[in-house]
Design a protein around this motif. Structure first.
Motif, PDB file in Angstrom:
ATOM      1  N   SER A   1      -8.712  -0.597 -13.123  1.00 60.56           N
ATOM      2  CA  SER A   1      -9.246   0.648 -13.690  1.00 60.56           C
ATOM      3  C   SER A   1      -8.470   1.877 -13.246  1.00 60.56           C
ATOM      4  CB  SER A   1     -10.715   0.802 -13.309  1.00 60.56           C
ATOM      5  OG  SER A   1     -10.846   0.933 -11.897  1.00 60.56           O
ATOM      6  N   GLY A   2      -7.505   1.701 -12.340  1.00 58.59           N
ATOM      7  CA  GLY A   2      -6.670   2.807 -11.891  1.00 58.59           C
ATOM      8  C   GLY A   2      -7.040   3.401 -10.556  1.00 58.59           C
ATOM      9  N   ALA A   3      -8.119   2.940  -9.936  1.00 63.24           N
ATOM     10  CA  ALA A   3      -8.554   3.487  -8.649  1.00 63.24           C
ATOM     11  C   ALA A   3      -7.680   2.952  -7.515  1.00 63.24           C
ATOM     12  CB  ALA A   3     -10.012   3.141  -8.386  1.00 63.24           C
ATOM     13  N   VAL A   4      -7.534   3.748  -6.496  1.00 63.02           N
ATOM     14  CA  VAL A   4      -6.761   3.363  -5.316  1.00 63.02           C
ATOM     15  C   VAL A   4      -7.417   2.187  -4.593  1.00 63.02           C
ATOM     16  CG1 VAL A   4      -6.264   4.138  -2.955  1.00 63.02           C
ATOM     17  CG2 VAL A   4      -5.599   5.559  -4.892  1.00 63.02           C
ATOM     18  N   ARG A   5      -6.581   1.275  -4.136  1.00 64.64           N
ATOM     19  CA  ARG A   5      -7.111   0.197  -3.280  1.00 64.64           C
ATOM     20  C   ARG A   5      -6.223  -0.037  -2.055  1.00 64.64           C
ATOM     21  NH1 ARG A   5      -4.721  -4.893  -4.034  1.00 64.64           N
ATOM     22  NH2 ARG A   5      -3.393  -5.085  -5.882  1.00 64.64           N
ATOM     23  N   GLY A   6      -5.351   0.942  -1.739  1.00 63.36           N
ATOM     24  CA  GLY A   6      -4.553   0.834  -0.531  1.00 63.36           C
ATOM     25  C   GLY A   6      -3.093   1.110  -0.791  1.00 63.36           C
ATOM     26  N   VAL A   7      -2.237   0.687   0.130  1.00 54.70           N
ATOM     27  CA  VAL A   7      -0.789   0.882  -0.005  1.00 54.70           C
ATOM     28  C   VAL A   7      -0.059  -0.403   0.332  1.00 54.70           C
ATOM     29  CG1 VAL A   7      -0.891   3.352   0.544  1.00 54.70           C
ATOM     30  CG2 VAL A   7      -0.498   1.692   2.388  1.00 54.70           C
ATOM     31  N   ARG A   8       1.114  -0.538  -0.231  1.00 57.03           N
ATOM     32  CA  ARG A   8       2.028  -1.622   0.138  1.00 57.03           C
ATOM     33  C   ARG A   8       3.100  -1.024   1.032  1.00 57.03           C
ATOM     34  NH1 ARG A   8       2.761  -5.423  -4.382  1.00 57.03           N
ATOM     35  NH2 ARG A   8       0.933  -6.246  -3.259  1.00 57.03           N
ATOM     36  N   THR A   9       3.370  -1.668   2.151  1.00 58.65           N
ATOM     37  CA  THR A   9       4.386  -1.184   3.075  1.00 58.65           C
ATOM     38  C   THR A   9       5.442  -2.256   3.290  1.00 58.65           C
ATOM     39  OG1 THR A   9       3.590  -1.988   5.230  1.00 58.65           O
ATOM     40  CG2 THR A   9       2.462  -0.064   4.288  1.00 58.65           C
ATOM     41  N   SER A  10       6.487  -1.872   3.978  1.00 58.77           N
ATOM     42  CA  SER A  10       7.554  -2.810   4.304  1.00 58.77           C
ATOM     43  C   SER A  10       7.088  -3.908   5.242  1.00 58.77           C
ATOM     44  CB  SER A  10       8.730  -2.054   4.930  1.00 58.77           C
ATOM     45  OG  SER A  10       8.282  -1.287   6.050  1.00 58.77           O
ATOM     46  N   HIS A  11       5.879  -3.764   5.817  1.00 60.53           N
ATOM     47  CA  HIS A  11       5.322  -4.765   6.723  1.00 60.53           C
ATOM     48  C   HIS A  11       4.006  -5.324   6.201  1.00 60.53           C
ATOM     49  CE1 HIS A  11       8.363  -3.117   9.367  1.00 60.53           C
ATOM     50  NE2 HIS A  11       8.071  -3.981  10.317  1.00 60.53           N
ATOM     51  N   GLY A  12       3.747  -5.194   4.922  1.00 68.75           N
ATOM     52  CA  GLY A  12       2.536  -5.765   4.367  1.00 68.75           C
ATOM     53  C   GLY A  12       1.623  -4.728   3.745  1.00 68.75           C
ATOM     54  N   ASP A  13       0.545  -5.202   3.137  1.00 62.22           N
ATOM     55  CA  ASP A  13      -0.409  -4.334   2.455  1.00 62.22           C
ATOM     56  C   ASP A  13      -1.495  -3.846   3.400  1.00 62.22           C
ATOM     57  OD1 ASP A  13       1.057  -4.957   0.235  1.00 62.22           O
ATOM     58  OD2 ASP A  13      -0.473  -6.234  -0.698  1.00 62.22           O
ATOM     59  N   ILE A  14      -1.941  -2.632   3.170  1.00 64.33           N
ATOM     60  CA  ILE A  14      -3.085  -2.072   3.895  1.00 64.33           C
ATOM     61  C   ILE A  14      -4.118  -1.700   2.839  1.00 64.33           C
ATOM     62  CG2 ILE A  14      -3.895  -0.319   5.514  1.00 64.33           C
ATOM     63  CD1 ILE A  14      -0.985   0.100   6.383  1.00 64.33           C
ATOM     64  N   HIS A  15      -5.226  -2.384   2.845  1.00 63.66           N
ATOM     65  CA  HIS A  15      -6.237  -2.186   1.813  1.00 63.66           C
ATOM     66  C   HIS A  15      -7.251  -1.131   2.246  1.00 63.66           C
ATOM     67  CE1 HIS A  15      -5.284  -6.503   0.340  1.00 63.66           C
ATOM     68  NE2 HIS A  15      -4.559  -5.604  -0.297  1.00 63.66           N
ATOM     69  N   ALA A  16      -7.534  -0.195   1.345  1.00 65.63           N
ATOM     70  CA  ALA A  16      -8.507   0.866   1.609  1.00 65.63           C
ATOM     71  C   ALA A  16      -8.895   1.493   0.283  1.00 65.63           C
ATOM     72  CB  ALA A  16      -7.922   1.930   2.539  1.00 65.63           C
ATOM     73  N   PRO A  17     -10.114   2.020   0.181  1.00 68.52           N
ATOM     74  CA  PRO A  17     -10.533   2.702  -1.046  1.00 68.52           C
ATOM     75  C   PRO A  17     -10.034   4.131  -1.158  1.00 68.52           C
ATOM     76  CG  PRO A  17     -12.329   2.681   0.524  1.00 68.52           C
ATOM     77  CD  PRO A  17     -11.220   1.887   1.150  1.00 68.52           C
ATOM     78  N   ALA A  18      -9.349   4.621  -0.128  1.00 69.28           N
ATOM     79  CA  ALA A  18      -8.839   5.995  -0.142  1.00 69.28           C
ATOM     80  C   ALA A  18      -7.471   6.037   0.519  1.00 69.28           C
ATOM     81  CB  ALA A  18      -9.800   6.938   0.581  1.00 69.28           C
ATOM     82  N   VAL A  19      -6.568   6.802  -0.080  1.00 69.84           N
ATOM     83  CA  VAL A  19      -5.236   7.039   0.470  1.00 69.84           C
ATOM     84  C   VAL A  19      -5.013   8.543   0.507  1.00 69.84           C
ATOM     85  CG1 VAL A  19      -2.743   6.826   0.059  1.00 69.84           C
ATOM     86  CG2 VAL A  19      -4.248   4.857  -0.295  1.00 69.84           C
TER      87      VAL A  19
END
Length: 402
Positions: free
Chosen positions: A190-208
Motif C-alpha cells: 500500500s506504500g507505507a513504510v516498513r523499515g530500511v534495507r542496509t548494507s548489513h541487512g534489513d531493519i523493520h519498523a513502521p516509521a523511518v
C-alpha cells in the motif's frame, strides 16, 4: 547479511539531529535504532562550530524552533553527569551570548530593528553603544558604530555533544548501528513504510526518520519522494590555543543577510568566537559548489581578513588548520520537520542548513512527540516536507551528489 531487527522507529543519520531524535524517541518510550553509513557526527555535525543561536533568526517558525531548542539544550546541559558536574560540561556547553556588531549607523539601525521584532517572541536583547563594546570585548576593533547583545546564544563542542546525545539515547534504550549504508526504504504494497534495507541487512519498523542532513534528498528519493536539499559549502579557520580573548560569539551585521541569501555564489562575513579549549574559530563562508571538497585559499584569506578587521590582534595569531563542511540548504531556508503526507510512516528531520546543531533538540523533541501520538509543542505546518512542488524529479542533481 545479519538478521533483521524490529523496532518502533529507524532514524537514518547519526549527526546531531539524528542523535537528538533517537534520544527523545527513546525517552518517549519508543524502541529506536540509529543508523549511519559512517561514524557518529561524521558529516555536517563534525564540521560545524557548535552554535546554538537565536540572534540570526528572523521572527517566525525557525525562531520559535530555535527558542524551544535553546530551552531543551539548557535542560540537557543541566542533567547530572559524572561526579558533580552536569552533562553540559562533557560537551563544553557555554551560555556565552552573541554580540552582533555594525560598522556604520545604517547597519546598527537595521540590527536594532531586527532586535525589536525578535523581542515579542521571547528573545532577550541588549543594545550596546560604541562606548560599551569594549566592556564586553576588550580586544574588539575601534571605530564600530555599536551592536546588539543576545544573552541566549550559546555554544557546544559538536562532536562531543553528538556523542553524548547518542550515549544518553542508548541509556534510554536506543540502539546504534554505524558503518551501515541505507540502500532502500522498505514499503508495503500500500506504500507505507516498513523499515530500511542496509548494507548489513534489513531493519523493520513502521516509521523511518530521514535525518540524513545534506544527503536527505537522496534518502527521500529512496522512499519515492522529492526533497530539494542541496549542499552549501563553508570553511572554518582554527587558530592556535589562546588565553580567552574573545568572550562571546561576535559577528558582523551582514552575517544575518548571508544566512538568508538564496545566492549560489561565494559569500563571506566575519564570525569570530573563542572556545573552552582555547582555539578561536573563524568563519563564515557560504557557496553552492556541490560536494566539492577542494581547499580554497581565496576563501580562507577572506575569512582571515574579516576576522582581523573585527579583532586586530588576530593578525599576529597562527591558524593551525582549516576545515570545511556542507550545510543542508533548502530553497525557503526552513528545515523539513515532521511526517511526509506522501508516504505513511516517513518522517523528515533535515534541511537545517547551518543551524542544525542549534535546532537539533527541538527537532528531535517534536518528531518524538508525533511518533508517540502526542500533540507537538509547535505547529509543524511551516516545516511540512511536501510543501515544495514536485519540480525536482531528481531531488539531488548529479553535479551535487557525493
Amino acid at each position: 547479511m545479519s538478521n533483521s531487527l524490529t523496532c518502533d522507529v529507524v532514524v537514518v543519520g547519526a549527526g546531531m539531529v539524528g542523535a537528538a531524535t533517537a534520544l527523545y524517541a527513546a525517552r518517549a518510550g519508543l524502541s529506536a535504532v540509529l543508523v549511519d553509513r559512517g561514524p557518529v557526527a561524521g558529516g555536517t555535525t563534525g564540521a560545524g562550530e557548535g552554535n546554538l543561536l537565536v540572534s540570526d533568526k528572523e521572527p517566525g517558525p525557525e525562531l520559535e524552533l530555535a527558542l524551544l531548542s535553546a530551552r531543551l539544550w539548557a535542560d540537557l546541559a543541566a542533567e547530572p553527569g559524572m561526579g558533580e558536574s552536569g552533562v553540559g560540561e562533557s560537551f563544553e556547553y557555554e551560555t556565552k551570548g552573541g554580540l552582533v556588531v555594525a560598522s556604520a549607523s545604517e547597519g546598527l539601525a537595521a540590527l536594532e530593528e531586527l532586535a525589536a521584532a525578535q523581542r515579542p517572541a521571547g528573545v532577550r536583547t541588549e543594545s550596546v553603544g560604541p562606548d560599551q563594546l569594549h566592556d564586553l570585548e576588550p580586544y574588539l576593533a575601534h571605530g564600530l558604530a555599536g551592536g546588539v547583545l543576545y544573552p541566549q546564544d550559546a555554544q557546544v563542542m559538536p562532536t562531543l555533544a553528538a556523542a553524548r546525545l547518542v550515549r544518553l539515547a542508548r541509556t534510554a534504550g536506543a540502539s546504534l548501528r554505524t558503518g551501515r549504508t541505507v540502500t532502500d526504504v522498505l514499503r508495503t504494497a500500500s506504500g507505507a513504510v516498513r523499515g530500511v534495507r542496509t548494507s548489513h541487512g534489513d531493519i523493520h519498523a513502521p516509521a523511518v526518520v530521514n535525518a540524513a542532513g545534506t544527503w536527505g534528498g537522496e534518502l527521500a528519493a529512496l522512499a519515492g519522494v522529492s526533497l530539494p536539499v542541496l549542499p552549501r559549502r563553508g570553511f572554518v579557520l582554527v587558530t592556535e590555543p589562546l588565553p580567552r580573548r574573545v568572550r562571546h560569539k561576535v559577528y558582523a551585521a551582514d552575517y544575518v543577510a548571508d544566512v538568508a541569501s538564496d545566492s549560489a555564489a561565494l559569500q563571506t562575513s566575519p564570525v569570530v568566537e573563542g572556545t573552552a579549549a582555547g582555539p578561536v574559530l573563524i568563519g563564515a563562508s557560504r557557496e553552492r559548489v556541490g560536494f566539492d571538497r577542494s581547499f580554497s585559499l581565496p576563501v580562507t584569506r577572506e575569512l582571515a581578513a574579516g576576522a582581523t578587521r573585527l579583532f586586530p590582534f588576530l593578525a599576529q595569531v597562527r591558524a593551525m588548520r582549516a576545515y570545511l563542511g556542507f550545510r543542508p540548504y533548502m530553497p525557503d531556508h526552513l528545515p523539513a520537520v515532521g511526517p511526509d503526507a506522501r508516504v505513511p510512516g516517513l518522517f523528515h528531520a533535515c534541511g537545517h542548513e547551518g543551524a542544525g546543531i542549534g535546532l537539533a533538540t527541538g527537532t528531535g523533541h517534536l518528531i518524538a512527540q508525533v511518533l508517540a501520538g502526542r500533540t507537538s509543542d509547535l505547529d509543524l505546518a511551516p516545516f511540512r516536507p511536501d510543501r515544495f512542488p514536485d519540480r525536482f524529479p531528481d531531488p539531488v542533481p548529479e553535479e551535487f551528489r557525493s
